[in-house]
Design an enzyme around this catalytic site. Structure first.
Site, short mmCIF file in Angstrom:
data_model
loop_
_atom_site.label_atom_id
_atom_site.label_comp_id
_atom_site.label_asym_id
_atom_site.label_seq_id
_atom_site.Cartn_x
_atom_site.Cartn_y
_atom_site.Cartn_z
N HIS A 189 -3.04 -7.76 -0.38
CA HIS A 189 -2.04 -7.08 -1.06
C HIS A 189 -2.64 -7.10 -2.71
O HIS A 189 -3.25 -8.25 -3.17
CB HIS A 189 -0.71 -7.93 -1.31
N CYS A 231 -3.50 -1.65 -1.54
CA CYS A 231 -2.54 -0.74 -2.72
C CYS A 231 -3.32 -0.49 -4.10
O CYS A 231 -3.86 -1.85 -4.55
CB CYS A 231 -1.07 -1.09 -2.81
#
Length: 398
Positions: A189, A231
């Site tokens: 992440h 991301c």
């Protein structure tokens, strides 16, 4: 309308028109098959053009320079719902070993949570990126760092070679110098300008840039491929014009960056499995491995990594023939400061391990023993003294 007295002329004209229609009809019937063949030929040409566009347009590549390759693979996520991140890392790990000839001595594998051993995993000691009862990619893996040992500090220590005194040999990269090609893959992440480790800490783009500058000063690499799969992944790229402008060192040399998403874009899972209960692999790794030839026996591009460029294999392959991204995000990439453009560098420079590199193993006392084997040199070392101003920062689609 013909005037009276010209009935003969009227019938002559009508007869001629009828004959003309008959001749045209007969000509059409005679040419019906050739016309159909012509239409079929056009359709086949369109199909072949589409197929050609779906394959990379091979350009002349530089000779491979992978005389010694090492890899650092990181999955920084914890908890069972992040199953796919461990699968991403292990898929890259197994690809290097199966198709690139890497050994565990040349790979540092960091898994923040060994999902295969998680109590929620219905298939103990196994991870299936293609769904349950398919290919298990965990059983033969050698994990070097796991749990609380997967930290930003240890990640940077591995890259820099600055370990604590009693760090085991299998947790170190050995024989790293100016002839080494270093492949770094991170999955987990992240956000705008940072990448998280275990949800308790992170490194920023500035942190990573500082480490790469130290590696450059220490001459611990020839080339680096930094692949970020998270991301807003491209926001951690260390070799952009912005980062170069903010650095006292100037241009970061010979670092290639590829990222699975741009700023304000997300990295998505590809598919889930009902038995496992979660997504099992992310889109970037899935499409890369599928493009190269799949998860099983070597075929297609896995057998020809010296013939395909980094850009074709890892950037262009993420778009379909219409230019639409397969990831629901755009791939970011940069070869700013690199001597060779990304489209001219063969994938084998980072994905194929040359046999004959000095092999280091633990002699049982925690000391490294060098076992020099026959070295096969593809070409002389790259001249680092010129050409650094070449290249630019690019974002696919270019």
């Amino acid at each position: 309308r013909l005037p009276a007295g010209n009935h003969y002329s009227y019938f002559v004209i009508l007869s001629k028109m009828t004959k003309l229609r008959t001749r045209r009809r007969n000509a059409y019937r005679q040419n019906k098959i050739p016309l159909r063949l012509f239409i079929i030929a056009i359709l086949l040409a369109i199909i072949n053009t589409a197929k050609a566009q779906s394959q990379p347009q091979l350009q002349p590549l530089k000779p491979s320079n992978h005389t010694k390759n090492v890899a650092v693979i990181v999955s920084s996520s914890t908890f069972y719902h992040n199953y796919r991140h461990s699968a991403n890392a292990l898929t890259v790990y197994q690809s290097l070993k199966t198709h690139g000839g890497f050994t565990d001595d040349n790979i540092i594998l960091m898994l923040a949570d060994e999902i295969a051993c998680n109590a929620k995993n219905p298939f103990k000691d196994s991870i299936y990126p293609m769904g349950s009862h398919n290919l298990d990619i965990y059983s033969q893996a050698q994990v070097d760092y796991t749990g609380n040992d997967v930290t930003v500090d240890n990640f940077f220590r591995v890259l820099l070679g600055r370990h604590e005194k009693y760090t085991p040999a299998h947790q170190r990269l050995h024989n790293i110098d100016s002839d080494t090609n270093l492949f770094i893959y991170t999955t987990g992440h992240g956000g705008d300008g940072f990448f998280k480790f275990r949800d308790v800490e992170d490194y920023t783009t500035k942190d990573l840039r500082g480490v790469f500058e130290q590696l450059q000063i220490m001459k611990r690499f020839r080339s680096i491929l930094y692949l970020s799969d998270t991301c807003q992944a491209f926001t951690t790229a260390p070799n952009t014009r912005e980062e170069n402008a903010d650095s006292t060192l100037g241009v970061l040399k010979n670092v290639y960056t590829i990222a699975s998403s741009l700023k304000n874009e997300n990295s998505y899972a590809h598919h889930s499995d009902s038995n496992i209960g979660h997504s099992v692999i992310d889109r970037y790794v899935f499409h890369f491995v599928t493009f190269m030839g799949g998860f099983y026996e070597s075929r297609q591009w896995w057998l020809k990594m010296h013939e395909i460029s980094l850009k074709d294999a890892m950037v262009n392959s993420m778009y379909d023939t219409r230019g639409k991204p397969k990831l629901a995000a755009n791939v970011g990439w940069s070869d700013l400061g690199c001597r060779d453009r990304m489209e001219s560098v063969p994938l084998s420079d980072f994905f194929v391990m040359k046999n004959g590199i000095a092999d280091h193993r633990d002699d049982g006392d925690g000391l490294d023993v060098d076992m020099d084997m026959d070295m096969v040199l593809i070409e002389d070392a790259v001249d680092f003294g010129r050409g650094w101003d070449r290249g630019a920062s690019y974002i696919a689609k270019d």
